[in-house]
Design a protein around this motif. Sequence first.
Motif, PDB file in Angstrom:
ATOM      1  N   PHE A   1      57.425 -42.228  35.796  1.00 51.76           N
ATOM      2  CA  PHE A   1      57.127 -41.349  34.666  1.00 51.76           C
ATOM      3  C   PHE A   1      57.533 -39.931  35.031  1.00 51.76           C
ATOM      4  CE2 PHE A   1      54.092 -44.840  34.295  1.00 51.76           C
ATOM      5  CZ  PHE A   1      54.232 -45.206  32.966  1.00 51.76           C
ATOM      6  N   PRO A   2      58.323 -39.304  34.190  1.00 54.96           N
ATOM      7  CA  PRO A   2      58.715 -37.916  34.476  1.00 54.96           C
ATOM      8  C   PRO A   2      57.558 -36.966  34.173  1.00 54.96           C
ATOM      9  CG  PRO A   2      59.592 -38.593  32.361  1.00 54.96           C
ATOM     10  CD  PRO A   2      58.943 -39.828  32.946  1.00 54.96           C
ATOM     11  N   ALA A   3      57.721 -35.737  34.595  1.00 53.59           N
ATOM     12  CA  ALA A   3      56.704 -34.724  34.327  1.00 53.59           C
ATOM     13  C   ALA A   3      56.490 -34.595  32.823  1.00 53.59           C
ATOM     14  CB  ALA A   3      57.121 -33.391  34.930  1.00 53.59           C
ATOM     15  N   GLY A   4      55.206 -34.527  32.434  1.00 55.36           N
ATOM     16  CA  GLY A   4      54.864 -34.355  31.033  1.00 55.36           C
ATOM     17  C   GLY A   4      54.779 -35.646  30.257  1.00 55.36           C
ATOM     18  N   ALA A   5      55.076 -36.785  30.896  1.00 56.17           N
ATOM     19  CA  ALA A   5      55.036 -38.062  30.186  1.00 56.17           C
ATOM     20  C   ALA A   5      53.601 -38.446  29.851  1.00 56.17           C
ATOM     21  CB  ALA A   5      55.695 -39.151  31.031  1.00 56.17           C
ATOM     22  N   VAL A   6      53.378 -39.038  28.671  1.00 59.03           N
ATOM     23  CA  VAL A   6      52.083 -39.609  28.284  1.00 59.03           C
ATOM     24  C   VAL A   6      52.165 -41.095  28.614  1.00 59.03           C
ATOM     25  CG1 VAL A   6      50.466 -40.022  26.419  1.00 59.03           C
ATOM     26  CG2 VAL A   6      51.802 -37.907  26.462  1.00 59.03           C
ATOM     27  N   TRP A   7      51.558 -41.490  29.739  1.00 57.39           N
ATOM     28  CA  TRP A   7      51.712 -42.880  30.179  1.00 57.39           C
ATOM     29  C   TRP A   7      50.734 -43.835  29.495  1.00 57.39           C
ATOM     30  CZ3 TRP A   7      47.586 -44.983  32.878  1.00 57.39           C
ATOM     31  CH2 TRP A   7      46.693 -44.082  33.476  1.00 57.39           C
ATOM     32  N   PHE A   8      49.680 -43.248  28.804  1.00 62.64           N
ATOM     33  CA  PHE A   8      48.800 -44.102  28.000  1.00 62.64           C
ATOM     34  C   PHE A   8      48.088 -43.234  26.967  1.00 62.64           C
ATOM     35  CE2 PHE A   8      44.549 -45.840  27.142  1.00 62.64           C
ATOM     36  CZ  PHE A   8      44.927 -47.025  26.532  1.00 62.64           C
ATOM     37  N   ARG A   9      47.858 -43.848  25.795  1.00 62.94           N
ATOM     38  CA  ARG A   9      47.115 -43.172  24.728  1.00 62.94           C
ATOM     39  C   ARG A   9      46.370 -44.228  23.922  1.00 62.94           C
ATOM     40  NH1 ARG A   9      48.099 -41.457  19.249  1.00 62.94           N
ATOM     41  NH2 ARG A   9      47.293 -39.361  18.815  1.00 62.94           N
ATOM     42  N   ASP A  10      45.140 -43.849  23.508  1.00 62.02           N
ATOM     43  CA  ASP A  10      44.327 -44.774  22.712  1.00 62.02           C
ATOM     44  C   ASP A  10      43.539 -43.972  21.689  1.00 62.02           C
ATOM     45  OD1 ASP A  10      42.999 -46.962  21.716  1.00 62.02           O
ATOM     46  OD2 ASP A  10      41.787 -47.328  23.513  1.00 62.02           O
ATOM     47  N   VAL A  11      43.621 -44.412  20.430  1.00 64.87           N
ATOM     48  CA  VAL A  11      42.814 -43.801  19.369  1.00 64.87           C
ATOM     49  C   VAL A  11      41.620 -44.724  19.123  1.00 64.87           C
ATOM     50  CG1 VAL A  11      42.759 -42.963  17.008  1.00 64.87           C
ATOM     51  CG2 VAL A  11      44.857 -42.734  18.366  1.00 64.87           C
ATOM     52  N   LEU A  12      40.424 -44.258  19.491  1.00 68.38           N
ATOM     53  CA  LEU A  12      39.199 -45.058  19.387  1.00 68.38           C
ATOM     54  C   LEU A  12      38.631 -44.958  17.978  1.00 68.38           C
ATOM     55  CD1 LEU A  12      37.652 -43.792  22.729  1.00 68.38           C
ATOM     56  CD2 LEU A  12      38.835 -45.972  22.374  1.00 68.38           C
ATOM     57  N   PRO A  13      37.720 -45.868  17.591  1.00 70.98           N
ATOM     58  CA  PRO A  13      37.091 -45.771  16.272  1.00 70.98           C
ATOM     59  C   PRO A  13      36.439 -44.406  16.086  1.00 70.98           C
ATOM     60  CG  PRO A  13      36.612 -47.892  17.249  1.00 70.98           C
ATOM     61  CD  PRO A  13      37.286 -47.081  18.314  1.00 70.98           C
ATOM     62  N   ALA A  14      36.695 -43.796  14.956  1.00 72.03           N
ATOM     63  CA  ALA A  14      36.201 -42.432  14.727  1.00 72.03           C
ATOM     64  C   ALA A  14      34.728 -42.401  14.387  1.00 72.03           C
ATOM     65  CB  ALA A  14      37.008 -41.784  13.607  1.00 72.03           C
ATOM     66  N   ALA A  15      34.167 -43.482  13.910  1.00 70.90           N
ATOM     67  CA  ALA A  15      32.761 -43.522  13.499  1.00 70.90           C
ATOM     68  C   ALA A  15      32.083 -44.707  14.168  1.00 70.90           C
ATOM     69  CB  ALA A  15      32.652 -43.627  11.979  1.00 70.90           C
ATOM     70  N   GLY A  16      30.766 -44.586  14.332  1.00 66.86           N
ATOM     71  CA  GLY A  16      29.982 -45.701  14.850  1.00 66.86           C
ATOM     72  C   GLY A  16      29.710 -45.655  16.332  1.00 66.86           C
ATOM     73  N   ALA A  17      30.247 -44.663  17.046  1.00 67.48           N
ATOM     74  CA  ALA A  17      30.022 -44.602  18.492  1.00 67.48           C
ATOM     75  C   ALA A  17      30.360 -43.216  18.999  1.00 67.48           C
ATOM     76  CB  ALA A  17      30.868 -45.649  19.217  1.00 67.48           C
ATOM     77  N   THR A  18      29.832 -42.924  20.146  1.00 65.58           N
ATOM     78  CA  THR A  18      30.235 -41.726  20.892  1.00 65.58           C
ATOM     79  C   THR A  18      30.821 -42.182  22.217  1.00 65.58           C
ATOM     80  OG1 THR A  18      28.040 -41.477  21.884  1.00 65.58           O
ATOM     81  CG2 THR A  18      28.455 -40.297  19.827  1.00 65.58           C
TER      82      THR A  18
ATOM     83  N   ALA B   1      49.809 -40.822  42.838  1.00 65.06           N
ATOM     84  CA  ALA B   1      49.737 -39.386  42.586  1.00 65.06           C
ATOM     85  C   ALA B   1      50.277 -39.084  41.197  1.00 65.06           C
ATOM     86  CB  ALA B   1      50.542 -38.635  43.642  1.00 65.06           C
ATOM     87  N   GLY B   2      49.536 -38.217  40.486  1.00 65.90           N
ATOM     88  CA  GLY B   2      49.973 -37.787  39.172  1.00 65.90           C
ATOM     89  C   GLY B   2      49.510 -38.661  38.036  1.00 65.90           C
ATOM     90  N   LEU B   3      48.902 -39.844  38.364  1.00 64.85           N
ATOM     91  CA  LEU B   3      48.505 -40.774  37.297  1.00 64.85           C
ATOM     92  C   LEU B   3      46.988 -41.010  37.267  1.00 64.85           C
ATOM     93  CD1 LEU B   3      51.313 -43.484  37.713  1.00 64.85           C
ATOM     94  CD2 LEU B   3      51.293 -41.477  36.209  1.00 64.85           C
ATOM     95  N   GLY B   4      46.228 -40.127  37.870  1.00 65.06           N
ATOM     96  CA  GLY B   4      44.791 -40.383  38.008  1.00 65.06           C
ATOM     97  C   GLY B   4      43.911 -39.683  37.007  1.00 65.06           C
ATOM     98  N   THR B   5      44.480 -39.017  36.008  1.00 61.55           N
ATOM     99  CA  THR B   5      43.650 -38.221  35.109  1.00 61.55           C
ATOM    100  C   THR B   5      43.930 -38.582  33.662  1.00 61.55           C
ATOM    101  OG1 THR B   5      43.669 -36.387  36.674  1.00 61.55           O
ATOM    102  CG2 THR B   5      42.994 -35.897  34.419  1.00 61.55           C
TER     103      THR B   5
ATOM    104  N   ALA C   1      53.155 -33.642  36.768  1.00 60.64           N
ATOM    105  CA  ALA C   1      54.297 -33.484  37.675  1.00 60.64           C
ATOM    106  C   ALA C   1      55.066 -34.782  37.869  1.00 60.64           C
ATOM    107  CB  ALA C   1      53.809 -32.971  39.024  1.00 60.64           C
ATOM    108  N   GLY C   2      54.769 -35.788  37.080  1.00 55.46           N
ATOM    109  CA  GLY C   2      55.424 -37.075  37.232  1.00 55.46           C
ATOM    110  C   GLY C   2      54.636 -37.983  38.138  1.00 55.46           C
ATOM    111  N   GLY C   3      54.936 -39.291  38.064  1.00 53.52           N
ATOM    112  CA  GLY C   3      54.241 -40.259  38.895  1.00 53.52           C
ATOM    113  C   GLY C   3      54.906 -41.609  38.781  1.00 53.52           C
ATOM    114  N   THR C   4      54.662 -42.463  39.778  1.00 55.26           N
ATOM    115  CA  THR C   4      55.313 -43.779  39.829  1.00 55.26           C
ATOM    116  C   THR C   4      54.258 -44.864  39.944  1.00 55.26           C
ATOM    117  OG1 THR C   4      57.275 -42.850  40.884  1.00 55.26           O
ATOM    118  CG2 THR C   4      56.928 -45.227  41.101  1.00 55.26           C
ATOM    119  N   LEU C   5      54.330 -45.846  39.027  1.00 53.43           N
ATOM    120  CA  LEU C   5      53.476 -47.015  39.079  1.00 53.43           C
ATOM    121  C   LEU C   5      54.302 -48.158  39.656  1.00 53.43           C
ATOM    122  CD1 LEU C   5      50.749 -48.334  38.355  1.00 53.43           C
ATOM    123  CD2 LEU C   5      51.700 -48.861  36.087  1.00 53.43           C
TER     124      LEU C   5
END
Length: 702
Positions: free
Chosen positions: A58-75, A91-95, A109-113
């Motif tokens: 993954f290059p710098a700035g890459a979004v390696w995962f994204r999830d849109v959770l249910p907007a209602a019914g939970a916190t 390194a770079g993929l822990g946050t 800063a990029g990272g490799t899986l």
Amino acid sequence: MALDHVRPRFYYTRRPTPDLTAVKTARKNGGSITTVTQPDDTFDWRIEVKATGAAAVFPAGAVWFRDVLPAAGATYSAPTVTAANPVTVPAGLGTCAIAANIVTCTTAAGGTLASGQSLYVTIPVDPTGTGTLTNTGATCQADYSGSVTESSEGNNACANSTVTVNTAASNTDLCAAGDVSACIALLIGHNGPQQNPPDACSGIDANFVIDRSLSISDSELSQLQGGITSFASALAGGSKFAGTQFSTTAETITSGYQSAATFNTAVNAIDQQFYTWTEGGIQTGAGNTANGTANPDMMFIVTDGSPNQNDNSGSDDLSLSMTWVTAANDAITAANAARTAGYVVRAVYAGDPDTNMPASWDAAERLAFANAVLTGLGGGTFLSGSWDQIAQNLLQSAGCDPTVNKSAGVPGHSVAGGAFEYVDWTITLTNSALTTKTGVVVHDANANNLISVAQIGTGGSCSPASGAGDWTCVIPAKVGSTNGQLTLTVRTTLAAYNICTGTSGTNTVTVSGGATGTSTASFNIAALPNDPSCLGTIVVHKEEAGSLANAANTWNFALSGGTAKANLSISDANQDSWTGLATGTYTVTELNLGHVATCSGTVADGAFVTTHGTATNPTDVGQSHGSLSVVAAGRRTCTSRTRPAPDDRHQQVELSPGRRRRGRQRHLDDRRHRRHQPDHFGLDDLRHAAGGFRRPGAGDHR
């Protein structure tokens, strides 16, 4: 073969490309789930992002995962990232971060899986309502930014994950399952509290609802009957009484309100039966109102346990928790109706909780449920105790229990002005009933003498009439608007104490025997720090030795450390003192300079002599003799001795105007010889120390 007829062959190897996948599961306690029991029953959504085929870079700035959770019914709480194969997060993929309901994992800063390695994104979920929570696959994606070229771009999305949030189990279900707290929560409210009628002890219409269930033993039934009849006898002067008994069924035992004697006969005829239909007893008693008077109506529910039947059939199953809840609610409803009808309802509970309650309830749970039921029956309060306390609990619930009050102790002594030797206490017993109160036992563990007994009303007394207790007393009855009263004066011996610091203490009286109560009072004897016995003395004795002895000489001493005192001026071989010194630490300073002096007495030079021990003291005249601890009635003595140096061979010389003596010149020569030696004394020193001395003038020669 000619070379121009050779056909070349070319070979190549295809470079592997990565493939990223995302798999989502709902998990709780280490396993996958599809339901939770109720809102606030938390779980986790966990997404596994895995690389296969080749490492995903993954290059710098890459979004390696994204999830849109249910907007209602939970916190949601902050996500965490862990790894497997290997377990170290690259390194770079822990946050990952969450904003509102959107989880985004970006590498700055990029990272490799590595190929074969998995990253787990865990999102804590707290349901806020019932229904379903669906995390759709279209909004859950690995390599959301499309930064990695993959062998397959169609498997980056998660599958849908749905969790059903059930409705919380009802208290009815929980109670049926044996949860006592849920059973208590099912009890209905009461419409109390109520105040007792202002003149209840002067006269009431007392309507008794009496438990006679089989859980009451023969001896307990006898005590129950005795307590109720004692109460009726105590209020017999202006009250009437009605009675209803209940167990499996409910029946009146009097025809409306009757005299105490008729009522007591009916009470003593009660015997035991089976179950506890409290509702029926209250309803039957509330209608038993014939022969009523204009006096206030009070209902007394006397029971040994909780209701366990909701009708008179005796068919309810006592092993079921809801049997007890239903029967209790029926009884509380009946008590509420009685209060609405004008009764002041009081509940008196005797004995231990019913052991017929469900077997899954332990002793503490049975007691908690019984207390909750009695609170509802009594409109917010009830009285409980042993079987022999029923009479006093009934009196207390009606506001007719004799009261006890101990007033502050008064110290006394046999010799005026001497130390206090004893404390006298006043105990006041008040009876607001129209009949005398007998058998009241007064217990004061510290009192060893009953001095006097006084009364308001007639017929009051105590036995024994004097001396040590316990004392069994009769309290006069209330007459008109004046309560009966008995006043005891008892005496306690005062232990020896320090009058300089004073003393204080407390004392408690208890009453029993048809009455109940305790009262504690205190006494205080003030400190007398200025009493002569609390003050000390410092004595200073002055002695000159050898050639310096001269009774005409005077020596001055100062005292510091306490109240200011005048300096002492002491002539040779005499003493003076500072008296009236408060306890404390003082310093004595000899003001005459220029001499060697020590304090002496029966100990070696250089020590204070004191009736309370010795204390090291400076040897040089003019220095302070400190750390003199003066105690109450203490006396500290210092003998200050002035003596010449060991090699001083001079005789004492009297110097006065107009007189001469032989050897003066020799003396002056000797003085000049020793003027700088501190252990010798010259004429100037003597003149300074003795006061009034002067150096002879020329006219003094003969």
